[in-house]
Scaffold this active site. Structure first.
Site, mmCIF file in Angstrom:
data_model
loop_
_atom_site.group_PDB
_atom_site.id
_atom_site.type_symbol
_atom_site.label_atom_id
_atom_site.label_comp_id
_atom_site.label_asym_id
_atom_site.label_seq_id
_atom_site.Cartn_x
_atom_site.Cartn_y
_atom_site.Cartn_z
ATOM 1 N N THR A 1 38.745 36.705 33.249
ATOM 2 C CA THR A 1 37.999 37.798 33.867
ATOM 3 C C THR A 1 38.948 38.977 34.091
ATOM 4 O O THR A 1 40.150 38.790 34.292
ATOM 5 C CB THR A 1 37.362 37.379 35.205
ATOM 6 N N GLY A 2 38.399 40.174 34.044
ATOM 7 C CA GLY A 2 39.243 41.354 34.203
ATOM 8 C C GLY A 2 40.257 41.478 33.087
ATOM 9 O O GLY A 2 41.422 41.819 33.311
ATOM 10 N N TYR B 1 41.617 43.338 51.249
ATOM 11 C CA TYR B 1 42.325 42.806 50.065
ATOM 12 C C TYR B 1 43.174 41.609 50.462
ATOM 13 O O TYR B 1 43.111 40.555 49.831
ATOM 14 C CB TYR B 1 43.191 43.896 49.439
#
Length: 334
Positions: A8-9, A193
């Site tokens: 992913t990404g 985050y």
């Protein structure tokens, strides 16, 4: 058999560098790039095929900040593959980041300067927002969207004869002090985050407890300080260029200044070459770079209590049940 890998990404930063390095390690790997932007994904695929013309590279649209996108992608992946050997959970965001220059200046003249520069502890905060699913964006993107993806892909991942491995991209900024079980989406704080990355550490530990006997293992990596779109979102790119000579000097004092996506992917590539069942569920694998530029991997115990990890896992299951019921989607594929 040729390993099947989903990243992913994968269209930029560490994800893109990882894909390049995986093909160098094994040109026969079946590589699936799961990306939000299909245009960027196609560009990354073109670069990979230019270097490895015979490579098997496919694309799937996946936006982990949208549960509908996750469910569609999972369905498509199940139609394409009979199994998944490696699932690199790499996509992530760190939006609207602010840096405290007061904390930076005071920290530079303290005894914790190296620690501060290595972990960004006390230096950065973010302003989060709500997604269309009604969830905190950082939590959903960095953790929960991936969790739902794993749950939907269990039939491809769980195989005792050929164990599979989940590899989460965590961070040196993952801190217990930023996380709370009573606010695990971090809706009331300013460090979403850090909270989300600590949550990945918790989730990985819990997933091992529940799935190792089914042939599915989970590990977390820390890529170190890497210059990607995330870091460029903290300060303008020209500022980072001015700081680069200083950052190279700092590398003599801390090995986690990997700086480039290629170096940052070191731990992920190392895990690709290991047997999943041989890995320690309570370790985080750090990409490191020596002052002379040599890459290596260092393992450190995660700052996680297994009881907390289990409580958090049960909360994720409850949230999964709630959000999928709203979407009229099954908890797991038929």
């Amino acid at each position: 058999m040729q390993p099947v890998v989903l990243v992913t990404g994968a269209s930029s930063g560490i994800g893109s560098a990882l894909c390049k390095r995986l093909l160098r390690e094994d040109a026969g790997v079946r590589l699936c790039l799961a990306c939000r932007s299909m245009q960027k994904a196609a560009a990354t695929k073109a670069v990979l095929l230019a270097a490895h013309p015979a490579a098997q590279v496919t694309l799937v649209r996946l936006d982990v900040s949208s549960l509908e996108s996750v469910l569609r992608a999972a369905s498509e992946i199940q139609c394409r593959f009979q199994r998944l050997d490696y699932l690199f959970l790499n996509a992530g965001i760190m939006p609207n980041t602010h840096i405290s220059f007061k904390a930076l200046i005071s920290g530079l003249f303290s005894g914790k300067a190296v620690h501060m520069l290595s972990t960004a502890e006390g230096l950065i905060t973010q302003e989060d927002c709500i997604t269309a699913d009604g969830l905190q964006a950082v939590f959903e993107t960095n953790l929960f969207g991936h969790f739902i993806l794993i749950r939907q892909l269990e039939p491809l991942l769980c195989c005792l004869e050929k164990p599979s491995l989940l590899i989460w991209t965590s961070s040196s900024n993952a801190r217990k002090s930023a996380f709370s079980l009573t606010d695990y989406q971090h809706s009331k704080g300013k460090e979403p985050y850090s909270s989300s990355k600590y949550a990945t550490d918790l989730a990985s530990v819990a997933l091992n407890k529940h799935f190792n006997k089914q042939g599915l293992y989970s590990s977390v990596v820390c890529p170190g300080l890497v210059m990607t779109n995330l870091t460029y979102g903290i300060l303008p790119s020209f500022f980072w260029k001015l700081l680069m000579p200083i950052m190279w000097i700092i590398r003599f004092f801390t090995k986690t200044y990997t700086l480039t996506p290629y170096n940052g992917a070191e731990a992920q590539v190392w895990l690709f070459k290991q047997k999943p069942e041989s890995l320690d569920a309570l370790m985080k694998y750090h990409s490191c770079t020596s002052p002379m530029g040599k890459n290596y991997v260092e393992s450190r115990k995660v700052d996680v209590e297994e009881e907390t990890a289990e409580i958090f896992y049960q909360k994720l299951l409850e949230l999964e049940k709630y959000v999928l019921a709203r979407l009229n989607a099954p908890l797991s594929p038929k």
